[in-house]
Design an enzyme around this catalytic site. Structure first.
Site, PDB file in Angstrom:
ATOM      1  N   ASP A 131     -27.869  26.620 -16.712  1.00 24.51           N
ATOM      2  CA  ASP A 131     -27.344  25.454 -17.418  1.00 24.51           C
ATOM      3  C   ASP A 131     -27.201  24.272 -16.443  1.00 24.51           C
ATOM      4  OD1 ASP A 131     -26.298  23.772 -19.343  1.00 24.51           O
ATOM      5  OD2 ASP A 131     -24.256  24.560 -19.169  1.00 24.51           O
ATOM      6  N   ARG A 177     -14.624  16.954 -10.178  1.00 27.60           N
ATOM      7  CA  ARG A 177     -14.867  16.762 -11.615  1.00 27.60           C
ATOM      8  C   ARG A 177     -14.588  18.096 -12.296  1.00 27.60           C
ATOM      9  NH1 ARG A 177     -18.900  18.214 -15.124  1.00 27.60           N
ATOM     10  NH2 ARG A 177     -19.503  16.800 -16.776  1.00 27.60           N
ATOM     11  N   ASP A 235     -14.901  20.391 -14.987  1.00 30.38           N
ATOM     12  CA  ASP A 235     -15.876  20.508 -16.069  1.00 30.38           C
ATOM     13  C   ASP A 235     -15.216  21.063 -17.335  1.00 30.38           C
ATOM     14  OD1 ASP A 235     -18.722  20.586 -16.890  1.00 30.38           O
ATOM     15  OD2 ASP A 235     -18.348  22.737 -17.045  1.00 30.38           O
ATOM     16  N   GLU A 239     -13.510  15.999 -17.254  1.00 23.69           N
ATOM     17  CA  GLU A 239     -14.622  15.797 -18.180  1.00 23.69           C
ATOM     18  C   GLU A 239     -14.128  16.149 -19.580  1.00 23.69           C
ATOM     19  OE1 GLU A 239     -18.837  17.202 -19.898  1.00 23.69           O
ATOM     20  OE2 GLU A 239     -17.402  18.624 -19.120  1.00 23.69           O
ATOM     21  N   ASP A 253     -25.955  14.444 -19.291  1.00 22.53           N
ATOM     22  CA  ASP A 253     -25.846  15.084 -20.607  1.00 22.53           C
ATOM     23  C   ASP A 253     -26.416  14.200 -21.707  1.00 22.53           C
ATOM     24  OD1 ASP A 253     -24.872  17.631 -20.120  1.00 22.53           O
ATOM     25  OD2 ASP A 253     -22.807  16.937 -19.931  1.00 22.53           O
TER      26      ASP A 253
HETATM   27  C1  GLC Z   1     -20.274  20.108 -19.158  1.00 24.51           C
HETATM   28  C2  GLC Z   1     -21.548  19.689 -18.465  1.00 24.51           C
HETATM   29  C3  GLC Z   1     -22.728  20.202 -19.217  1.00 24.51           C
HETATM   30  C4  GLC Z   1     -22.622  21.702 -19.304  1.00 24.51           C
HETATM   31  C5  GLC Z   1     -21.265  22.160 -19.855  1.00 24.51           C
HETATM   32  C6  GLC Z   1     -21.029  23.621 -19.656  1.00 24.51           C
HETATM   33  O1  GLC Z   1     -20.157  19.555 -20.408  1.00 24.51           O
HETATM   34  O2  GLC Z   1     -21.573  18.283 -18.335  1.00 24.51           O
HETATM   35  O3  GLC Z   1     -23.927  19.805 -18.616  1.00 24.51           O
HETATM   36  O4  GLC Z   1     -23.633  22.188 -20.143  1.00 24.51           O
HETATM   37  O5  GLC Z   1     -20.202  21.502 -19.219  1.00 24.51           O
HETATM   38  O6  GLC Z   1     -20.584  23.911 -18.358  1.00 24.51           O
END
Ligand code: GLC
Length: 621
Positions: free
Chosen positions: A118, A259, A261, A303, A371
């Protein structure tokens, strides 16, 4: 710094937060021995912290507003795409300085299984760098070199889940109860099905559902994202403690900005949406205190890709702060809506909401990131203008694919859900502005217009309060990269369309004003210089919109210490006039230096102006 005095510093910081931290920890876990273990580990991580970082911590502690000034400019990139590996990034610091960037977000670089990563957000070892990118030592060297140049380094802390290849997941898969209890395991579908009644899906098309059946051990495991990303169970204090140790370990590599996540997802409760639960805030508040005790120079960036009323609580309160910074995600999506509709009304409302928030809050502003763009707009407000959610999303997706509404954009849908009819969108800023199409058609006039739109959007983004973040490649107008379709590990995930490798040949043209790259880069550069020069760009200045009487023109003002600047932005490809009447003095065009009145200002297609009031004026309230 002497050992005794640094020891005292730790004790003072611990003392400041101990009672609240203990209270929250006990509320969540009611486990005093695990709390004692946490405190003792915090001390160890503090002791292990490099002296240079400790000094930086103290300086930042003494100037807590250090990141709220007008000098911050960020750029985010994948290490391999940008420069091959970490050492490659170190060799590109001159370029980053040319870009005037002093904050780099290194996209996920920790160990992750190839093809089940991912984009690196499936971490299999929080203390190991992916071999192809380098080592922890390379990372420490890079952060140290960055610090010498005043560049801050940001990394992702992916705490919601681990990869299925993480040591805990492997042991859990072998049936070890200690490790199974760190995830969500169920032996039949009863509870998973109950969760599915209330939990929305993150990837409805590429990874439907929130659980994955593991036939080898006859259990379901919770996987909110991809099936190989196993959600951690933060009800288990062992998970919290160990993840905090990972966090502190990474902080000690010289990271400035963490950051966090997928923050809203980290706590799950049956029969809820498993998003934004109160316990998430307890955890983030504890993380803030833990970092203030061990490494107060670090900033937490959350995030939170949610609507504004759900985003803002992640700042916490002024007395009990959580994240230092959050992404301005609704503004970003609303910006592209404005590009597609040439109607600034919703954007103006959105900016008014953000501008009315306490000035302590710092947003990261951006046009594009790694994203997709989810069309999370204020549909209630749009309804008043006769727009309905489903058909409007359809229009936006059609528009940006280049199918509707006089569009020059190029890009692709993401996670188109055949059931809800919902879809998100992927593409680079340049492609969405028309640079790809104009280049393909070799249409110079269209190219100039596309560059103009691209620059105008950046100029508008720089006017917002907070820290602007460039997506690497945007500074040279990099277009969509379709090669991901040839890679079976990427083909199903259209986000890779805007995750192409940096084109250094094109970047070599930034000083040539006859090229697309030169035009874009130099204009952005000029704006970045202005932003760093003018005090009114500090994030805590007063910011407000001004009605322009023209649906396609947005006007933003910023004021501080008697200074005032205004930015006027034409979101249409036609000549327009901003019917404003700023009669509080003479203004100067900040780019040309020419004096002009800030009333009835005409703007060319996608034109913009930065105006500054000539004289200082201290308004008496
Ligand atoms: C956050 C990331 C994204 C990822 C998701 C799962 O949203 O920006 O790219 O798929 O987390 O970790």
């Amino acid at each position: 710094m002497k050992k005794e005095s640094t020891g005292q510093i730790f004790q003072q910081r611990l003392k400041k937060h101990h009672d609240e931290l203990r209270w929250l920890y006990m509320e969540l876990y009611d486990n005093s021995s695990m709390f004692a273990e946490l405190c003792s580990n915090m001390k160890d991580f503090f002791n292990a912290r490099d002296n240079g970082l400790k000094e930086q911590d103290s300086t930042r502690e003494a100037h807590p507003d250090w990141y709220k000034q007008n000098d911050m400019l960020g750029m985010m990139f994948y290490i391999d795409n940008f420069a091959g590996n970490i050492q490659g990034v170190a060799s590109r610091l001159d370029y980053l300085e040319t870009c005037k960037v002093n904050y780099i977000h290194l996209m996920p670089f920790l160990d992750t299984p190839e093809g089940r990563s991912d984009g690196g957000y499936a971490v299999s070892d929080f203390r190991k760098v992916q071999e192809k990118l380098g080592t922890m030592e390379d990372l420490r060297d890079l952060t140290a070199s960055c610090h010498k140049r005043g560049i801050n380094v940001c990394m992702d802390f992916v705490m919601n889940h681990t990869s299925e290849d993480h040591a805990w997941a492997r042991l859990a898969r072998q049936g070890d109860g200690e490790y199974m209890s760190r995830y969500f395991f169920f032996k039949d579908s009863m509870i998973p099905s109950a969760y599915e009644t209330t939990v929305p899906q993150v990837f409805p098309t590429t990874a439907p559902g929130n659980f994955t059946w593991l036939p080898d051990i006859g259990h379901y495991v919770m996987t909110s994202f991809y099936p190989y990303q196993w959600d951690l169970d933060y009800k288990n204090p062992r998970v919290f403690n160990e993840m905090m140790y990972n966090f502190l370990y990474l902080a000690n590599q010289g990271i400035d900005i963490m950051r966090i996540d997928a923050v809203p997802y980290i706590w799950k409760e049956l029969y809820t949406q498993c998003r934004n639960l109160p316990q998430v805030h307890t955890i983030i508040r504890m993380m803030r205190m833990i970092s203030e005790i061990v490494c107060p120079g670090i900033l937490l960036l959350g995030e939170v890709v949610m609507e504004p009323e759900k985003v803002v609580p992640y700042f916490g309160t002024v007395e009990k702060p959580e994240c230092h910074m959050l992404y301005n995600v609704t503004t970003m999506a609303t910006t592209w809506h404005t590009v597609a509709t040439r109607d600034v009304r919703l954007l103006k409302q959105q900016l008014d909401i953000v501008n009315s928030l306490p000035k302590e809050y710092v947003f990261l502003n951006y046009l594009r990131c790694h994203d997709d763009i989810g069309w999370g707009l204020d549909y209630n407000a749009l309804k008043a203008n006769g727009m309905e959610e489903r058909s409007h999303k359809q229009y936006l997706n059609d528009y940006f694919q280049g199918h509707a509404g006089c569009s020059n954009s190029r890009g692709e849908l993401y996670n188109a859900d055949p059931i809800t009819g919902d879809a998100r969108f992927c593409g680079t800023t340049a492609s969405m502005c028309g640079i790809e199409k104009a280049g393909f058609e070799q249409d110079n006039a269209a190219m100039d217009l596309a560059i103009q739109l691209d620059v105008m959007l950046h100029a508008y983004m720089f006017m917002q309060s907070g820290i602007p973040i460039l997506y690497s490649g945007d500074e040279i107008g990099q277009v969509n990269d379709y090669t991901y379709k040839e890679d079976p590990r990427k083909a199903a995930d259209s986000r890779y369309i805007h995750r192409g490798a940096m084109d250094w040949e094109l970047a070599g043209q930034i000083s040539d004003p006859s090229t697309v790259q030169g035009k874009l880069f130099q204009q952005l550069s000029q704006l970045e210089d202005l932003r760093k020069k003018e005090k009114a760009f500090v994030s805590y200045a007063d910011a407000f919109t001004i009605e322009t009487g023209e649906p396609s023109i947005l006007c933003i003002a910023r004021a501080i210490d008697g200074e005032k600047i205004i930015g006027i932005f034409n979101f249409s490809e036609q000549n327009k006039t901003a019917w404003i009447q700023e009669t509080d003095g003479a203004y100067v065009d900040m780019l040309s230096g020419r004096e002009q009145e800030a009333s009835n200002v005409g703007l060319p297609p996608y034109g913009f102006l930065y105006l500054k009031r000539k004289d200082k004026k201290y308004e008496t309230v």
